[in-house]
Design an enzyme around this catalytic site. Structure first.
Site, PDB file in Angstrom:
ATOM      1  N   ASN A   1     -21.394  54.641   7.089  1.00  0.00           N
ATOM      2  CA  ASN A   1     -20.245  54.569   6.191  1.00  0.00           C
ATOM      3  C   ASN A   1     -20.171  55.847   5.386  1.00  0.00           C
ATOM      4  O   ASN A   1     -21.177  56.269   4.805  1.00  0.00           O
ATOM      5  CB  ASN A   1     -20.384  53.412   5.196  1.00  0.00           C
ATOM      6  CG  ASN A   1     -20.241  52.053   5.848  1.00  0.00           C
ATOM      7  OD1 ASN A   1     -19.977  51.962   7.054  1.00  0.00           O
ATOM      8  ND2 ASN A   1     -20.417  51.005   5.068  1.00  0.00           N
TER       9      ASN A   1
ATOM     10  N   ARG B   1     -14.085  44.983  12.633  1.00  0.00           N
ATOM     11  CA  ARG B   1     -15.400  44.759  12.033  1.00  0.00           C
ATOM     12  C   ARG B   1     -15.241  43.799  10.858  1.00  0.00           C
ATOM     13  O   ARG B   1     -14.516  44.088   9.905  1.00  0.00           O
ATOM     14  CB  ARG B   1     -15.990  46.090  11.552  1.00  0.00           C
ATOM     15  CG  ARG B   1     -17.272  45.916  10.790  1.00  0.00           C
ATOM     16  CD  ARG B   1     -17.976  47.220  10.406  1.00  0.00           C
ATOM     17  NE  ARG B   1     -19.121  46.872   9.583  1.00  0.00           N
ATOM     18  CZ  ARG B   1     -19.336  47.299   8.339  1.00  0.00           C
ATOM     19  NH1 ARG B   1     -18.544  48.163   7.771  1.00  0.00           N
ATOM     20  NH2 ARG B   1     -20.378  46.875   7.666  1.00  0.00           N
TER      21      ARG B   1
END
Ligand code: PNW
Length: 487
Positions: free
Chosen positions: A314, A84
């Site tokens: 997250n 990512r």
């Protein structure tokens, strides 16, 4: 406390995807090379250096703009399936607008993506990880709702340029940090202090920008590119400080003002009701002519609802919440809108970031809350990790990952939460925003005093490599019958 006692012996599903994450401004450097325009972090670090620890900046950072092939070798060594990274808007569109498209910027990401694919690693691209082109800040930044269209135009350029190869897209990384810190508490670029006013305007724009980008993908690209688009939402897990009804309500209200402010419109529709109620109530009592919370039209609510193909999440830490008396109406503050105090237990394990305490059970509770609140979406953990001072023998990092991955395994197997991937933050030690280079999150050490920005594997590299290879935290896992990926 025995470390091994908490380690789960369950295994990650066969199709579970491990990766690592980074962000453009934090690693690339080359801030003014090959036609890149200025962004708000360039402006902040160059004109207000004292706002950053040691006056650090990202001018060179990890120099990944020049060293991306080496980064891919490190990823290959780790054996991860996914990388990512984020795309620097100013590298693609130096003015922020589509009047100028910068081919060398496009070429850089094409090269990176090709290098990844040649090594069997899937690219996962974030369109916005906090580095707004400065010319868009000059017209007000995210509180200006026109930015929704400018972002959508930028997204289209990226889908067109990279969408044949990139199949997983994230529009915004943690828009909460952009809005509440960039335009509220003034703790992120562009350091604007307007808590309870500009932060909500920012959120309003960002949600519309995300929805436009998702619809553009859906209408113009999905048919041939066959990828998926979502956003990354984050916050602390908010645990009630006591089991009193008022603390439990206050904790849920705080979850809605943080995570819900960004997730509700996309996954359920509109702002969370408690956010509408409290901001309307306080705005009126504070003497505003209308609510500080901009309202979506019915049409906008329908347009934004459902603009996700999974959820990016997250998770780092946890805070406790207690109810407080209604704060004074003489002042406007996002914190006052929430009507509670949040704090961390001083006995929780500390790290090298003051805000980050090691609380693995919070991650598990959070995953359960997401499952129950947003109709059991597929969740990709797009970041999780911990900082230290930069040790090569980083046992604290190994400890953090062991505990959090154990909690995630329990969430998957015991609680049946649909978690399909995990991106460790971060591949490299990097530029940690206003903390400069003082808080290190990397699996790989980077020597910032050397022009080579030499990368060295920390102890956690072997540790993570083994988990990626075995899908196990212990020597031998129990294989469970439960899998979300069974066909
Ligand atoms: C994330 N908090 O930000 C970001 O996505 C990364 O760019 C950053 O380097 C990483 O976490 C480590 O900080 C966060 O205060 C910043 O809870 C602050 C918080 C959470 C996430």
């Amino acid at each position: 406390v025995s470390l091994t006692a908490a380690v789960s012996n369950k295994s990650f599903p066969a199709k579970f995807k491990f990766g690592t994450a980074t962000a453009s401004y934090q690693i690339e450097g080359a801030w003014n090379e090959d036609g890149k325009g200025e962004n708000i972090w360039d402006r902040l670090t160059h004109t207000n250096a004292t706002a950053v620890k040691n006056s650090d900046n990202g001018d060179v950072a990890c120099d990944s703009y020049h060293k991306y092939k080496e980064d891919v070798r490190l990823l290959k060594h780790l054996g991860v399936k996914v990388y990512r990274f984020s795309i620097s808007w100013s590298r693609i569109l130096p003015t922020g607008f589509t009047n100028k498209v910068n081919q060398p910027g496009i070429q850089y990401y094409k090269n990176l993506i090709k290098e990844l694919l040649d090594n069997g690693i899937e690219p996962m691209a974030t369109l916005y990880h906090w580095d707004l082109p400065q010319p868009l800040q000059d017209i007000g930044g995210w509180p200006n709702e026109l930015l929704a269209d400018h972002f959508a135009n930028y997204a289209r350029v990226c889908f067109k340029a990279f969408g044949d190869s990139v199949k997983t897209w994230l529009t915004f990384n943690e828009a909460k940090q952009t809005c509440q810190q960039g335009y509220g508490s003034a703790t992120m670029a562009p350091l604007i202090k307007s808590p309870g006013v500009a932060d909500y305007l920012c959120t309003y724009t960002v949600l519309k920008a995300h929805a436009k980008a998702w619809h553009i993908y859906d209408d113009e690209f999905r048919g041939k590119q066959r990828g998926r688009v979502s956003t990354v939402v984050d916050s602390d897990w908010y645990e009630p400080a006591s089991n009193s009804t008022s603390d439990m309500e206050a904790a849920e209200t705080r979850r809605q003002f943080t995570f819900g402010l960004y997730a509700n419109a996309i996954f359920l529709g509109n702002w969370p009701q408690v956010v509408i109620d409290r901001v309307d109530y306080r705005s009126e009592n504070e003497g505003y002519a209308k609510s500080r919370l901009p309202k979506f039209t019915k049409q906008e609510i329908d347009y934004i609802r459902g603009t996700h193909d999974f959820m990016g999440f997250n998770t780092y830490t946890t805070s406790l919440v207690c109810k407080i008396e209604e704060p004074t109406f003489n002042e406007t503050d996002y914190e006052f809108d929430m009507g509670s105090n949040a704090f961390q237990d001083p006995t929780w394990e500390a790290t090298n970031s003051t805000w980050l305490k090691i609380v693995p059970w919070g991650a598990r509770k959070f995953l359960n809350w997401i499952k129950n609140t947003y109709n059991n979406p597929e969740i990709i953990i797009t970041e999780n990790g911990v900082s230290d001072a930069g040790l090569l023998k980083d046992d604290a990092r190994i400890h953090y990952y062991t505990e959090y991955l154990s909690a995630i395994l329990e969430a998957i197997h015991t609680d049946k939460v649909h978690v399909s991937g995990y991106m460790a933050w971060s591949l490299l030690d990097n530029y940690e925003w206003l903390a400069g280079y003082t808080e290190k999150f990397g699996l790989y050490h980077v020597d910032f005093s050397s022009p080579n920005r030499t990368r060295t594997a920390k102890k956690s590299v072997d540790f993570y490599k083994k988990i990626v290879a075995t899908h196990c935290l212990v020597d031998k896992c129990v294989t469970s019958g439960w899998s979300l990926f069974r066909v």
